[in-house]
Every structure is written in structure tokens, then in C-alpha cells.
Design a protein around this motif. Structure first.
Motif, PDB file in Angstrom:
ATOM      1  N   VAL A  84      42.524  36.684  45.727  1.00 21.65           N
ATOM      2  CA  VAL A  84      42.499  35.331  44.822  1.00 21.65           C
ATOM      3  C   VAL A  84      43.267  35.830  43.433  1.00 21.65           C
ATOM      4  O   VAL A  84      43.202  37.177  43.180  1.00 21.65           O
ATOM      5  CB  VAL A  84      41.521  34.493  44.787  1.00 21.65           C
ATOM      6  N   PRO A  85      43.789  34.948  42.772  1.00 20.15           N
ATOM      7  CA  PRO A  85      44.582  35.370  41.543  1.00 20.15           C
ATOM      8  C   PRO A  85      43.851  35.926  40.330  1.00 20.15           C
ATOM      9  O   PRO A  85      44.391  36.490  39.691  1.00 20.15           O
ATOM     10  CB  PRO A  85      45.258  33.980  40.934  1.00 20.15           C
ATOM     11  N   SER A  86      42.525  35.771  40.436  1.00 22.85           N
ATOM     12  CA  SER A  86      41.719  36.397  39.329  1.00 22.85           C
ATOM     13  C   SER A  86      40.189  36.702  39.512  1.00 22.85           C
ATOM     14  O   SER A  86      39.918  35.917  40.572  1.00 22.85           O
ATOM     15  CB  SER A  86      42.094  35.280  38.135  1.00 22.85           C
ATOM     16  N   THR A 186      31.477  43.168  40.553  1.00 24.61           N
ATOM     17  CA  THR A 186      32.547  43.919  39.582  1.00 24.61           C
ATOM     18  C   THR A 186      32.110  44.953  39.085  1.00 24.61           C
ATOM     19  O   THR A 186      32.547  46.096  38.959  1.00 24.61           O
ATOM     20  CB  THR A 186      33.058  42.957  38.693  1.00 24.61           C
ATOM     21  N   TRP A 187      30.720  44.855  38.643  1.00 23.15           N
ATOM     22  CA  TRP A 187      30.127  46.256  37.644  1.00 23.15           C
ATOM     23  C   TRP A 187      29.938  47.231  38.895  1.00 23.15           C
ATOM     24  O   TRP A 187      30.454  48.505  38.629  1.00 23.15           O
ATOM     25  CB  TRP A 187      28.786  45.941  37.274  1.00 23.15           C
ATOM     26  N   MET A 208      31.844  39.349  45.462  1.00 27.09           N
ATOM     27  CA  MET A 208      33.252  39.186  45.022  1.00 27.09           C
ATOM     28  C   MET A 208      33.416  40.159  43.855  1.00 27.09           C
ATOM     29  O   MET A 208      32.211  40.797  43.369  1.00 27.09           O
ATOM     30  CB  MET A 208      33.165  37.690  44.227  1.00 27.09           C
ATOM     31  N   GLN A 209      34.632  40.417  43.577  1.00 30.00           N
ATOM     32  CA  GLN A 209      34.877  41.382  42.538  1.00 30.00           C
ATOM     33  C   GLN A 209      36.193  40.860  41.927  1.00 30.00           C
ATOM     34  O   GLN A 209      36.802  40.290  42.232  1.00 30.00           O
ATOM     35  CB  GLN A 209      35.431  42.712  43.001  1.00 30.00           C
ATOM     36  N   ALA A 210      36.022  41.167  40.431  1.00 26.18           N
ATOM     37  CA  ALA A 210      37.268  40.907  39.745  1.00 26.18           C
ATOM     38  C   ALA A 210      38.046  42.280  39.871  1.00 26.18           C
ATOM     39  O   ALA A 210      37.779  43.067  39.184  1.00 26.18           O
ATOM     40  CB  ALA A 210      37.086  40.624  38.080  1.00 26.18           C
ATOM     41  N   GLY A 224      41.244  38.867  42.029  1.00 22.25           N
ATOM     42  CA  GLY A 224      40.026  38.876  42.501  1.00 22.25           C
ATOM     43  C   GLY A 224      39.830  38.872  43.955  1.00 22.25           C
ATOM     44  O   GLY A 224      40.883  38.779  44.606  1.00 22.25           O
ATOM     45  N   ALA A 225      38.835  39.225  44.657  1.00 21.33           N
ATOM     46  CA  ALA A 225      38.564  39.172  46.201  1.00 21.33           C
ATOM     47  C   ALA A 225      37.283  38.742  46.493  1.00 21.33           C
ATOM     48  O   ALA A 225      36.076  39.133  45.548  1.00 21.33           O
ATOM     49  CB  ALA A 225      38.756  40.693  46.545  1.00 21.33           C
TER      50      ALA A 225
END
Length: 400
Positions: A84-86, A186-187, A208-210, A224-225
Motif C-alpha cells: 500500500v502507498p504508506s 515496523t519497529w 503490518m510495516q511502514a 506500507g505492507a
């Protein structure tokens, strides 16, 4: 997207997924398209499959973005991934896919600010309620779960104040009630722990991750994923992704693909530097406490030890003694030379941001007001550790 036991760097460099026939090289080719051409009308009329790879229109992906999705799934030890875009889009997607009016979502009180904003704003307008919980209190959390609770967000470690949640206790309570769980990973970046296997038979439903952060590593990409292991859960993510018109630019895909092979090296270097500087900051007279999951005494340290393979990210926060007014702490940040002042983290440049927590928490902080004042979050980059330590030292000297 099979699971693998090979090393993370090896998987990124020698990943089994390949674009269709033809060209092959170390860099993944960049395929750009809005229109995708079909071989014939039979192919045109064939319904899009939500399993595997189907090329129908550029918004749903090209060989480049499917390659990146496959590699992120491998990194997270998942079987499905939606790009995804972010990072914010990756936070929004699960809630929109899984919740309906009348449902409730629970969020940790130390959740990322935009997650709080989403719950209070868009989700509330859609008739979806929310409550905040103490991520260190699994028993209190279990008592909050209700028949309306459909989704629980987890964040490890927590935003800004860095508490590491009781993941085993929280997930056990959710599993007992059949409540879906989503983690902002994300961390951890797929490096600190396996979010899908935190204990035997215990893991999250969604991670999810940024990709803006560690996966990219260059401080120049927004993406993002959303990863899952469950095919039915993935179909819901994929369907909502299509409804929302999410898509990623292929030049950005190229940059994240370029950053992935060095992710393990960067993660280990940045976490080692952050841990060293966190322990040093803990000894400084102006500092009341340091918040870092790997530092003994930091909130949730025991929970971090319970699930982590040693990974601890590039962030730590320092709480200054109450004697130092916010303006003095701001002056300390302004005096830093090697630290930029800006949001985000995991890029090459170290960053420092002071925070006023009075409007970002619903529950009391894990320390009494008299035990700490203004907080500064540090994101450690790739500079020489001694240069960063010297910079912190000269800025601290200006406080007195």
C-alpha cells in the motif's frame, strides 16, 4: 510464497520468486504500467484470482511489485502480502477490511499517534467504537474484551515511550475469545521476532510495516505492507485494497527492493548503536530514565526478553528530569549537530524529536510525574557512534 529457513540476507539476494521469462540480473527490473495487455479475449474475460499473481491492471501490480510483495512476505515469514502507498495506509486497511458499524477495536494506550487519530476520526464516523488498554496489563486487557470486540491492535515496542507489551498474555486472551489481532511490526521489521510464531500456537493474524522505515532505509520512500498467513484473511485485505484504490509506484518499489538485501546489516548496526547510546544516556545527570526494551528496568523489558531473539530496533527515548523545562530540552535538541529534527526513523541520519505526552495518552504514564519530565525520542542512524556520543555530550553540557 513458501516459508524458508535460510538467512534473511540470503533470502533477499537469492529469493525464489522471479518475474516472467526473459531478463534476469541482480537488480529486479522495473515494470511500469497502467494498461496491461491480454493475450486474447479469453484471458481478458477470466476473473481475477486473489491467490497468487494475476496481471490485469497496473494498480493491482506489475512483476516488480509482486516481487517486492513476495520478498516482504518472506521477511515477515508470512504467506501473503499486500503493498500500500504508506504506513498509514497499512494501518487503515485492516480496520476497513475487518470492521463494520457496531464493532469495537482495542488499541494500546501507547499506540502510534495516527492510529489513535484514525480510531477517533474515520472509524468513529463509521460507527466503529474503540477503547485503549494498558499493553503491560494482560489481565486488565482480558477484562476489556467484549462480544463487540472484533480487532485488537498490538504495537511492539510502543510508540515514543517504547514499552514492550506482554504479547504472550495479550495474544492468549485474544485467542481464547476468537478476536483478530493486528500488529504494527515496523519497529521489529521482521528482524526482532517472528510475529506469526511468538510462542507455540500463538501469533498475530496480521503484521503490518511502514516500509518507509527499515525496509527502504533511505528516508526517501513512502510505502506500507500488510502480511498474513491465512488465505481468507488475505482475500479480505486484497478486496478492501482494491475498493480503496491503493497502489504503489514502481520507482518506489525499485528503491525498497534495493534496500532489502542490506536490511539485516543496517538493522544490526543501528540497534547496536542505539543500545550503546541508550545505556550511556542512562548515566547522564540530566536524564531521569531511558526507555528502550533491551535496557533492564525499561517498561516491558521482561516481555521483550520473552519473545525477542535479541533484536531491539534503532529507537530509544530519554526522559529528562522535571527540573529541566520543556524550553530547555528544546534548546538541547536544537544544539545537536549530527541529529536532524524530524519524524520517521531507520534512515541513514540520526533524528531527535521532543514530545509533550499530555495529549497523546488516555491512561497514566508508566512513571509518576515527579519522576520525569520532557521526553526526547532518538532514532539512531548510520553515523559513527563516537560522533553521536560527542554530539549528545556537547548538547547536554548546555543544559547546565
Amino acid at each position: 510464497m513458501p516459508l524458508s529457513k535460510r538467512g534473511k540476507s540470503t533470502e533477499q539476494i537469492h529469493h525464489p520468486y522471479r518475474p516472467p521469462e526473459g531478463w534476469d540480473a541482480v537488480p529486479v527490473p522495473v515494470h511500469k504500467a497502467s494498461t496491461v495487455l491480454f493475450r486474447d479475449t479469453a484471458a481478458l474475460h477470466r476473473p481475477r484470482s486473489r491467490e497468487g499473481v494475476t496481471y490485469r491492471y497496473g494498480l493491482q501490480g506489475t512483476p516488480s511489485s509482486f516481487t517486492l510483495a513476495a520478498r516482504i512476505a518472506t521477511l515477515e515469514q508470512a504467506t501473503h502480502c499486500v503493498l500500500v502507498p504508506s504506513g498509514q495506509a497499512a494501518i487503515t486497511l485492516p480496520g476497513m477490511a475487518l470492521l463494520k458499524p457496531g464493532d469495537e477495536v482495542l488499541l494500546p494506550d501507547n499506540v502510534y499517534g495516527q492510529s489513535r487519530h484514525l480510531a477517533r476520526g474515520l472509524l468513529s464516523r463509521l460507527g466503529i467504537s474503540h477503547r485503549f488498554y494498558d499493553p503491560l496489563d494482560a489481565a486488565g486487557f482480558a477484562a476489556l474484551l467484549s462480544d463487540r470486540t472484533r480487532l485488537v491492535w498490538l504495537e511492539a515496542a510502543g510508540s515514543i515511550t517504547m514499552e514492550f507489551p506482554d504479547l504472550i498474555g495479550l495474544l492468549s486472551a485474544c485467542k481464547a475469545r476468537g478476536v483478530a489481532t493486528a500488529m504494527d511490526n515496523t519497529w521489529g521489521a521482521g528482524m526482532a521476532f517472528n510475529a506469526f510464531e511468538l510462542a507455540p500456537g500463538l501469533g498475530v493474524d496480521i503484521s503490518m510495516q511502514a516500509l518507509t522505515k527499515f525496509a527502504s532505509g533511505g528516508a526517501d520512500v513512502l510505502m506500507g505492507a500488510v502480511c498474513t498467513r491465512d488465505a481468507a484473511m488475505h482475500r479480505r485485505m486484497d478486496e478492501m485494497y482494491e475498493f480503496l484504490g491503493y497502489g504503489v509506484g514502481q520507482n518506489d518499489v525499485e528503491l525498497v527492493l534495493r534496500g532489502l538485501p542490506s536490511l539485516p546489516l543496517r538493522y544490526r548496526a543501528q540497534e547496536a548503536a542505539a543500545r550503546e547510546l541508550a545505556l550511556w544516556m542512562q548515566q547522564q545527570p540530566a536524564v531521569a530514565r531511558v526507555l528502550h526494551p533491551a535496557v533492564p528496568g525499561s517498561p516491558g523489558h521482561a516481555h521483550w526478553r520473552e519473545v525477542s531473539g535479541g533484536g531491539s530496533g534503532c529507537l530509544f527515548s530519554a526522559v529528562f528530569k522535571p527540573a529541566y523545562a520543556p524550553a530547555q530540552v528544546d534548546a538541547f535538541v536544537d544544539a545537536l549537530h549530527c541529529f536532524g529534527i524530524g519524524y520517521s526513523w531507520a534512515g541513514p541520519m540520526s533524528l531527535a524529536v521532543p514530545y509533550d505526552l499530555s495529549h497523546s495518552r488516555s491512561l497514566p504514564l508508566p512513571w509518576p510525574p515527579e519522576a520525569g519530565g520532557t521526553l526526547v525520542r532518538f532514532a539512531i542512524g548510520l553515523e559513527d557512534v563516537e560522533d553521536l556520543r560527542a554530539d549528545l555530550s556537547q548538547a547536554l553540557a548546555l543544559l547546565d
